[in-house]
Each structure stands twice: as C-alpha cells, then as structure tokens.
Design a protein around this motif. Structure first.
Motif, PDB file in Angstrom:
ATOM      1  N   ASN A 146      -0.976 -66.327  81.311  1.00  0.00           N
ATOM      2  CA  ASN A 146      -2.222 -66.541  80.569  1.00  0.00           C
ATOM      3  C   ASN A 146      -3.454 -66.697  81.448  1.00  0.00           C
ATOM      4  O   ASN A 146      -4.574 -66.524  80.956  1.00  0.00           O
ATOM      5  CB  ASN A 146      -2.094 -67.783  79.682  1.00  0.00           C
ATOM      6  CG  ASN A 146      -1.013 -67.642  78.619  1.00  0.00           C
ATOM      7  OD1 ASN A 146      -0.563 -66.539  78.323  1.00  0.00           O
ATOM      8  ND2 ASN A 146      -0.583 -68.757  78.056  1.00  0.00           N
ATOM      9  N   TYR A 147      -3.249 -67.049  82.740  1.00  0.00           N
ATOM     10  CA  TYR A 147      -4.399 -67.322  83.604  1.00  0.00           C
ATOM     11  C   TYR A 147      -4.160 -66.755  84.991  1.00  0.00           C
ATOM     12  O   TYR A 147      -3.085 -66.968  85.581  1.00  0.00           O
ATOM     13  CB  TYR A 147      -4.636 -68.844  83.731  1.00  0.00           C
ATOM     14  CG  TYR A 147      -4.895 -69.532  82.414  1.00  0.00           C
ATOM     15  CD1 TYR A 147      -6.184 -69.655  81.910  1.00  0.00           C
ATOM     16  CD2 TYR A 147      -3.845 -70.058  81.669  1.00  0.00           C
ATOM     17  CE1 TYR A 147      -6.423 -70.281  80.694  1.00  0.00           C
ATOM     18  CE2 TYR A 147      -4.067 -70.689  80.460  1.00  0.00           C
ATOM     19  CZ  TYR A 147      -5.356 -70.795  79.967  1.00  0.00           C
ATOM     20  OH  TYR A 147      -5.581 -71.414  78.770  1.00  0.00           O
ATOM     21  N   SER A 164      -7.435 -69.498  77.080  1.00  0.00           N
ATOM     22  CA  SER A 164      -7.053 -68.097  77.273  1.00  0.00           C
ATOM     23  C   SER A 164      -7.323 -67.338  75.976  1.00  0.00           C
ATOM     24  O   SER A 164      -6.931 -67.799  74.901  1.00  0.00           O
ATOM     25  CB  SER A 164      -5.568 -67.989  77.629  1.00  0.00           C
ATOM     26  OG  SER A 164      -5.145 -66.638  77.642  1.00  0.00           O
ATOM     27  N   ASP A 219       0.773 -73.565  78.250  1.00  0.00           N
ATOM     28  CA  ASP A 219      -0.443 -72.765  78.336  1.00  0.00           C
ATOM     29  C   ASP A 219      -1.299 -73.259  79.498  1.00  0.00           C
ATOM     30  O   ASP A 219      -1.431 -72.598  80.517  1.00  0.00           O
ATOM     31  CB  ASP A 219      -1.232 -72.824  77.029  1.00  0.00           C
ATOM     32  CG  ASP A 219      -2.548 -72.059  77.093  1.00  0.00           C
ATOM     33  OD1 ASP A 219      -2.532 -70.920  77.619  1.00  0.00           O
ATOM     34  OD2 ASP A 219      -3.580 -72.585  76.644  1.00  0.00           O
ATOM     35  N   PRO A 251      -3.359 -66.081  74.555  1.00  0.00           N
ATOM     36  CA  PRO A 251      -2.221 -66.805  75.148  1.00  0.00           C
ATOM     37  C   PRO A 251      -0.892 -66.296  74.608  1.00  0.00           C
ATOM     38  O   PRO A 251      -0.742 -66.071  73.408  1.00  0.00           O
ATOM     39  CB  PRO A 251      -2.473 -68.250  74.724  1.00  0.00           C
ATOM     40  CG  PRO A 251      -3.286 -68.145  73.466  1.00  0.00           C
ATOM     41  CD  PRO A 251      -4.144 -66.921  73.643  1.00  0.00           C
ATOM     42  N   THR A 265      -9.688 -67.050  87.070  1.00  0.00           N
ATOM     43  CA  THR A 265      -9.987 -67.701  85.788  1.00  0.00           C
ATOM     44  C   THR A 265      -9.786 -69.206  85.876  1.00  0.00           C
ATOM     45  O   THR A 265     -10.602 -69.983  85.362  1.00  0.00           O
ATOM     46  CB  THR A 265      -9.100 -67.120  84.674  1.00  0.00           C
ATOM     47  OG1 THR A 265      -9.306 -65.711  84.586  1.00  0.00           O
ATOM     48  CG2 THR A 265      -9.423 -67.748  83.334  1.00  0.00           C
TER      49      THR A 265
END
Length: 427
Positions: free
Chosen positions: A396-397, A209, A374, A212, A401
């Motif tokens: 973060n995602y 990321s 993460d 993050p 992604t």
C-alpha cells in the motif's frame, strides 16, 4: 517427558497471533525485535548473568506451542540460559550492520520446539556494543520487551555493585491464564462484543492509501525524531490545556487522517497494553490489543477540543477494551462490515526503556514491531525526544509516500498545536 504434559490453554492474545500468522502466510511477520546501543565499558560475563537471571524469572516465556487433539496448547519447557559471545562487527558499515540485524530478525522460530526468543551481542568498538533482542509475538509484545530490558538493567547494576537484589515481581504464566480465562468465561465478553458492533455500526474505513489492499504483512518503515520545537510545543500545550501529550498526538493523527485520507469515516485502531494492574501488568508476555477508536467530524474541531472529546470517548470505551480485535474483525465481517476498519493504527508509548546499563549509556530502537494491515504510526518517548515510526504495508505504501506522510503528520501537528485554542467545555 515434556510431550506427555497435558498442556495449558493459549491466551486469547496467543490464539490471535496464530490466527493472524495463518492469514499472513509468513511467520516472520509476527517476529518482533529491538536493539540497544550500549556506549561505555561492558562486562560481558555480568551482563550475561543479568540476562540469564531475568529470563529464569520470566516463566511465561518458557513454553512451546503444540497441536493436541485438534487444538493448540502450550507446554512448559525448562529454562535454557542464553550465552552472549560478543560477535565482532567493528568493520561493518552502519548499512551492512543493519542488514545483519534484519537477517537475524528473519531467522525462523519453531513454536513446537519452544525458546521463541533470542539474544545476541555485537561488538561495534572497544566500548561500543549492540544488544539484539528478538522474540515471537506469541511470547512478547512491546511492553513485554520493556519489562525484560528494565529487569536486566537492574540486575546488571546490582551485579556490578555487589549489592543483593530482591526477586522480581514478575507475574506467572498461571496467573496470566487465570485472568484470561476469567474474562473469556464472563458475561462481560458478550457485552463488550455487542458494544463494539453498535459503536461501529455503519462506519467505513479511511486510509492514507488511495487503493489499500486487504491483508497482513510486514511494514515498510520511515522513522525519525519529531523536531525539538514540536516536542517542546506539544508538552507545553498539554500542560496548558490540562491534557496529556499522548491525547494531543492521537487527536492530531486522527485529524490528519480525516483531512488527507481516502474513504468515508475516521476510525483508528488504538494499541492498548491491557496492563492497568494485577499480574498482567507485571508479566513479560503478549497481552496487547487493538481498540477501535472512531472519530466523527474530527476535521471540524481544533486540536484542543478534539483531544477533549477523545478523553471522554476513551473513558467510555476502556471498560470494553478487553474484547480481542481478531474476534471483532470476524464479527464485523459476519455483520457485513468492510474489511480494514481497524487498518490504520496508532500506538503511543510514553514509557521509556532503560537509559543506562551500569556505566553504559543506552539507546533502544525498534527493529520490527510486528504485522501491519495498512498503516501504523508509533510514537515513542526517548528522553526529551519523541520518535515517530511510520510503518506502511508494502503493498500500500512505497518509501517516498511514507516519507511524505511522515513530514505531513509532523507539519500538521505543529500547525495544530500553534492554532489550537482553549477547549470549549460544551464540545
């Protein structure tokens, strides 16, 4: 009567879960679950008996967590045999059924009341059922789930055949506490702490990321089986190179992070079972740890040589793997290290859940594996296949992604396997 018990200490793994839960602020983040599809004739009564007998043997699960004199302790509670009435779910679409499983996952556990596990059975057709097993990470990690499932399968087969079954060789709660306390009171613990602080000195985290955010949460998931050709190539290369396929997978994931990640240094958090031998190896409990795994200049190596270096590094690291990552993260913070050094994790699970329960074919899926800082890549053996669950923290995602990285990891692995050469012994 139970409340008058003096209480037993928590293991360091349990203490870490409680600490993480306080940081996450959401208890269900630390709930884990898996569901097993059972195809074939299922005897509800005998399956229930097999489950009840298994849980009766797993005394480390029969506890509650309470505060006593400003500290958390665990107290033994009586075994409560679960009942499995097959809930009708034939009319639910797969999407609606999965939504039902996720609703069950989030049902609250009360550590002070105990019984921090639950089992449900769903009927999806005349000879098609789903067994849901969920538990708080205070009690069970991924391997603990497998120990329960395997014993239920063995019990069920014995009940169907009418053959006697020897008592389980599960370890006891007392044995687990003895092993845990012995390490906490040993000189090894301080040696391990110093080892990791020296090993990680000066490193900065790398993430897939670009920005993050720190924290702990439930992961957003993209999952699928690796292509058959990739699995075949992976296992063939492992034999040719005299390596294990998990070593090749870990090295390939590190190479992908090094090439496409943001940040300076490639450091993974490697999930370790801490069940090499003894009572812990035989006990359904929560024991896993996350061991730091720094890879320096991995992008300069081909896959074979990266895996060879990994093997040497693991041999050096493993004597120190018992030091809890929760303690290490606080040590790193106090030493001025950046947060998130172990935020990118990998877990390779070469052990497989039971493929049969009596005449029923069985296929087990992970519904939730626990918290994510993460990103966590989990590779699981499923017969001849290898499944990759990619769990990214939602902050973060996004889904697209994660899908892009899942495909990217798969392609990177395929190309690395194709191009890797015989290892250079000097590397």
């Amino acid at each position: 009567m139970i409340r008058d018990q003096p209480g037993l200490p928590l293991t360091q793994a349990q203490t870490g879960v409680l600490l993480g839960q306080q940081l996450a602020g959401e208890a269900s983040v630390f709930y884990a679950a898996e569901y097993t599809e059972l195809d074939g004739p299922l005897d509800y009564e005998l399956f229930t008996q097999a489950l009840q007998a298994t849980l009766r043997e797993a005394d480390a699960l029969q506890v509650r967590i309470v505060e006593m004199d400003g500290a958390y302790r665990q107290q033994r509670i009586e075994h409560r045999p679960p009942t499995l009435a097959a809930a009708p779910a034939e009319q639910l679409s797969q999407t609606a059924f999965m939504a039902e499983l996720f609703r069950q996952l989030q049902q609250a556990f009360n550590p002070a009341a105990g019984y921090l596990y639950e089992h449900k059975l769903y009927r999806r057709g005349a000879e098609r059922h789903v067994w849901l097993h969920r538990a708080h990470h205070l009690l069970l990690d991924g391997y603990g789930f497998q120990l329960i499932a395997r014993r239920v399968a063995v019990y069920y087969e014995a009940l169907l055949s009418g053959k006697p079954l020897a008592a389980a060789a599960f370890g006891t709660l007392d044995a687990i506490l003895e092993v845990d306390q012995a390490y906490q009171n040993s000189f090894d613990r301080e040696d391990d702490r110093r080892y990791w602080l020296a090993e990680l000195a000066g490193l900065q985290p790398k993430s897939l990321s670009p920005h993050p955010t720190p924290g702990i949460g439930r992961g957003r998931r993209f999952s699928g089986a690796l292509p058959d050709a990739v699995c075949l190539s992976l296992k063939r290369r492992a034999l040719e190179l005299e390596l294990s396929w998990p070593e090749l997978l870990i090295a390939a994931f590190a190479g992908y992070l090094a090439r496409y990640g943001y940040g300076r240094d490639t450091v993974l958090g490697l999930t370790t079972m801490l069940r090499a031998s003894g009572a812990v190896a035989r006990t359904p409990c929560s024991a896993m740890n996350v061991m730091p795994l720094p890879f320096r200049q991995v992008e300069e190596l081909d896959l074979a040589n990266a895996a060879r270096r990994l093997r040497r590094d693991l041999a050096r690291h493993r004597p120190h793997q018992r030091y809890r990552f929760e303690h290490l993260e606080f040590d790193l913070k106090d030493a001025g290290y950046p947060r998130g050094l172990l935020g990118t994790e990998i877990n390779v699970m070469p052990f497989e859940p039971p493929s049969r329960f009596g005449p029923c074919r069985a296929l087990t899926h992970t519904l939730a594996a626990g918290p994510v800082e993460d990103l966590a890549a989990v590779f699981m053996a499923r017969g001849d296949a290898i499944v990759l669950d990619l769990d990214g923290r939602e902050e973060n995602y996004d889904e697209s992604t994660l899908r892009r990285h899942w495909l990217g990891i798969t392609d990177f692995l395929a190309q690395a396997l194709e191009s890797c050469q015989s290892p250079d012994p000097s590397t």
